[in-house]
Design a protein around this motif. Structure first.
Motif, mmCIF file in Angstrom:
data_model
loop_
_atom_site.group_PDB
_atom_site.id
_atom_site.type_symbol
_atom_site.label_atom_id
_atom_site.label_comp_id
_atom_site.label_asym_id
_atom_site.label_seq_id
_atom_site.Cartn_x
_atom_site.Cartn_y
_atom_site.Cartn_z
ATOM 1 N N TRP A 124 0.807 -1.224 0.000
ATOM 2 C CA TRP A 124 0.000 0.000 0.000
ATOM 3 C C TRP A 124 0.844 1.280 0.000
ATOM 4 O O TRP A 124 0.313 2.358 0.207
ATOM 5 N N ILE A 125 2.155 1.172 -0.220
ATOM 6 C CA ILE A 125 2.962 2.395 -0.237
ATOM 7 C C ILE A 125 2.897 3.092 -1.598
ATOM 8 O O ILE A 125 3.301 4.247 -1.713
ATOM 9 N N ASN A 126 2.384 2.395 -2.620
ATOM 10 C CA ASN A 126 2.237 2.990 -3.955
ATOM 11 C C ASN A 126 0.761 3.098 -4.313
ATOM 12 O O ASN A 126 -0.075 2.332 -3.812
ATOM 13 N N VAL A 127 0.447 4.037 -5.180
ATOM 14 C CA VAL A 127 -0.927 4.239 -5.609
ATOM 15 C C VAL A 127 -0.932 4.557 -7.102
ATOM 16 O O VAL A 127 0.016 5.139 -7.630
ATOM 17 N N VAL A 128 -1.985 4.139 -7.797
ATOM 18 C CA VAL A 128 -2.123 4.410 -9.231
ATOM 19 C C VAL A 128 -2.777 5.767 -9.422
ATOM 20 O O VAL A 128 -3.884 6.004 -8.929
ATOM 21 N N ILE A 151 2.351 9.933 5.482
ATOM 22 C CA ILE A 151 3.183 9.548 6.634
ATOM 23 C C ILE A 151 3.297 8.027 6.725
ATOM 24 O O ILE A 151 4.358 7.484 7.058
ATOM 25 N N TYR A 152 2.201 7.336 6.426
ATOM 26 C CA TYR A 152 2.211 5.868 6.465
ATOM 27 C C TYR A 152 3.295 5.303 5.552
ATOM 28 O O TYR A 152 4.101 4.461 5.964
ATOM 29 N N SER A 153 3.338 5.769 4.320
ATOM 30 C CA SER A 153 4.316 5.260 3.359
ATOM 31 C C SER A 153 5.733 5.575 3.788
ATOM 32 O O SER A 153 6.640 4.736 3.698
ATOM 33 N N THR A 154 5.948 6.797 4.279
ATOM 34 C CA THR A 154 7.282 7.201 4.710
ATOM 35 C C THR A 154 7.769 6.336 5.871
ATOM 36 O O THR A 154 8.920 5.880 5.887
ATOM 37 N N ALA A 155 6.897 6.090 6.837
ATOM 38 C CA ALA A 155 7.279 5.270 7.992
ATOM 39 C C ALA A 155 7.600 3.837 7.562
ATOM 40 O O ALA A 155 8.599 3.246 8.006
ATOM 41 N N ILE A 156 6.764 3.274 6.690
ATOM 42 C CA ILE A 156 6.996 1.904 6.222
ATOM 43 C C ILE A 156 8.306 1.800 5.452
ATOM 44 O O ILE A 156 9.089 0.847 5.632
ATOM 45 N N THR A 169 11.537 -0.459 6.352
ATOM 46 C CA THR A 169 12.023 -1.401 5.357
ATOM 47 C C THR A 169 13.488 -1.167 5.030
ATOM 48 O O THR A 169 14.263 -2.124 4.855
ATOM 49 N N THR A 170 13.888 0.101 4.944
ATOM 50 C CA THR A 170 15.273 0.425 4.630
ATOM 51 C C THR A 170 16.231 -0.171 5.651
ATOM 52 O O THR A 170 17.284 -0.722 5.292
ATOM 53 N N PHE A 171 15.869 -0.097 6.927
ATOM 54 C CA PHE A 171 16.750 -0.635 7.964
ATOM 55 C C PHE A 171 16.647 -2.155 8.065
ATOM 56 O O PHE A 171 17.649 -2.833 8.320
ATOM 57 N N LEU A 172 15.460 -2.725 7.861
ATOM 58 C CA LEU A 172 15.314 -4.170 7.957
ATOM 59 C C LEU A 172 15.983 -4.903 6.798
ATOM 60 O O LEU A 172 16.472 -6.023 6.957
ATOM 61 N N SER A 173 15.987 -4.295 5.627
ATOM 62 C CA SER A 173 16.558 -4.964 4.458
ATOM 63 C C SER A 173 17.999 -4.553 4.173
ATOM 64 O O SER A 173 18.694 -5.233 3.420
ATOM 65 N N LEU A 179 17.896 10.487 0.513
ATOM 66 C CA LEU A 179 16.721 10.850 -0.279
ATOM 67 C C LEU A 179 15.470 10.942 0.587
ATOM 68 O O LEU A 179 14.625 11.832 0.405
ATOM 69 N N ARG A 180 15.328 10.029 1.536
ATOM 70 C CA ARG A 180 14.134 10.016 2.371
ATOM 71 C C ARG A 180 14.214 11.011 3.524
ATOM 72 O O ARG A 180 13.224 11.212 4.238
#
Length: 366
Positions: free
Chosen positions: A150-154, A177-182, A186-190, A261-262
């Protein structure tokens, strides 16, 4: 970056990503075959972890490099710019990325525990435990990746096509904010946490080996190197170190540029495709290195593992080797045929015929 430089950089990426798919996918599948079905001198648990790594890297190449990046540069309207593919593709991409990163981490930790402690060695060095661990990593990675759907939208975007503006649907980052937090999680987990863990445990492995080697004399170390078990452990650790170093070197630039970038440029007005901004160029170069990480394992194994190279040569030249074996058997039979004419004893002739029959049966089996 000037207009000509932008064109060159885009052209390089249009060639680079399809080339990664053409070379990387067959290389990973062939690596899986070599590790699983050929004797490359690796421990049983190393076979499980490295073969699983080859498979998840193959999926990463398909989801990220083939379907996403390659189609982006070569097609005006890829299929995943529509629902539900926009969300599904993000879920699959990050699931494979998590899996690849954490298999390297767990394999590194497992090798350290095998070296350091007796009890974990009995528990963690078992093939069944390694298989369950790999399965758990893959499942957990995809479960954690569900929110990324759900971090992307059409959205509808005006695109210039042959000098005319055309409105087309585009799968774009959701500026919330939801997308930014996720994405930060993800950046740190991966990237961040796996890189730190791999560095720490590789240091601990190196430190432990140095301390252990100092307990023996040169003669004792020479004898120990000759043992097959020690040799297998040494080859496995060499492979582990090579894969781990490649993972850190190729993943760290992506982690750094993505954090910048983020942090500094995390606004909806920032054009990520504007290559006049040096950070965008650096970010894409870091992406190219990150994606290269999923295609290099075959070359790494060839460079550091003599047994892997030997088995590769046997696979490539199997017909030649088989032909040489048969020629040797035929030559041996001919030598025995000459001896038969020279033999005067019936007993010797019977012995010869028995040996010839055995050689012929061996040839048929070969």
């Amino acid at each position: 970056m000037e207009g000509f430089g932008v064109t060159i950089f885009v052209t390089v990426q249009k060639i680079y990503y399809p080339l990664l798919c053409i070379l990387g996918i067959p290389a990973n599948l062939f690596t899986f075959y070599m590790i699983c079905f050929r004797k490359c001198g690796m421990s049983d648990t190393a076979v499980v972890y490295l073969s699983c790594l080859a498979i998840v890297d193959t999926f990463y190449l398909v989801w990220v490099i083939l379907i996403d990046l390659t189609l982006t540069f070569w097609l005006l309207q890829p299929f995943w710019h529509s629902q539900p593919w926009c969300g599904i593709l993000g879920f699959l991409q990050y699931g494979s990325l998590y899996s690849s990163s954490w298999i390297v981490v767990v394999f590194t930790i497992e090798r350290y525990l095998v070296l350091r402690h007796t009890t974990p060695k009995q528990q963690f060095s078992q093939t069944r435990a390694a298989k369950l661990t790999c399965a758990a990593i893959v499942v957990a990675s995809h479960v954690v990746s569900v929110p990324l759907g759900w971090i992307n939208v059409v959205v509808s975007v005006d695109v210039a096509v042959d000098g005319e503006n055309v409105t087309l649907p585009r799968c774009q980052y959701r500026d919330e904010i939801y997308s930014t937090a996720i994405v930060w999680v993800t950046t740190f987990l991966s990237g961040g946490i796996p890189i730190v863990l791999v560095i720490i445990f590789n240091y601990l492995i190196g430190d432990h080996l140095c301390r252990a080697s100092n307990l023996f004399t040169k003669e004792e170390r020479r004898v120990m190197r000759g043992r097959s078990t020690r040799g297998m452990l040494r080859r496995t650790l060499l492979l582990l170190g090579t894969v781990s170093v490649a993972f850190v070197v190729l993943s760290l630039p992506r982690f750094v540029t993505y954090c910048i970038l983020r942090t500094e440029y995390n606004t909806k007005h920032f054009d990520r495709n504007d290559y006049s901004i040096p950070l965008n160029v650096a970010g894409d170069l870091a992406n190219m290195l990150q994606n290269l990480n999923s295609t290099t394992n075959f070359l790494l194994y060839c460079m550091v593992s003599g047994r892997f190279r030997q088995e590769l040569l046997r696979v490539v030249t199997c017909k030649t080797v088989t032909g040489e074996a048969k020629s040797f058997l035929m030559h041996t039979i001919q030598v025995f045929s000459v001896s038969e004419h020279e033999a005067t004893s019936t007993h010797n002739r019977d012995v010869y015929q028995s040996q010839t029959s055995q050689l012929k049966e061996t040839e048929m089996c070969t």
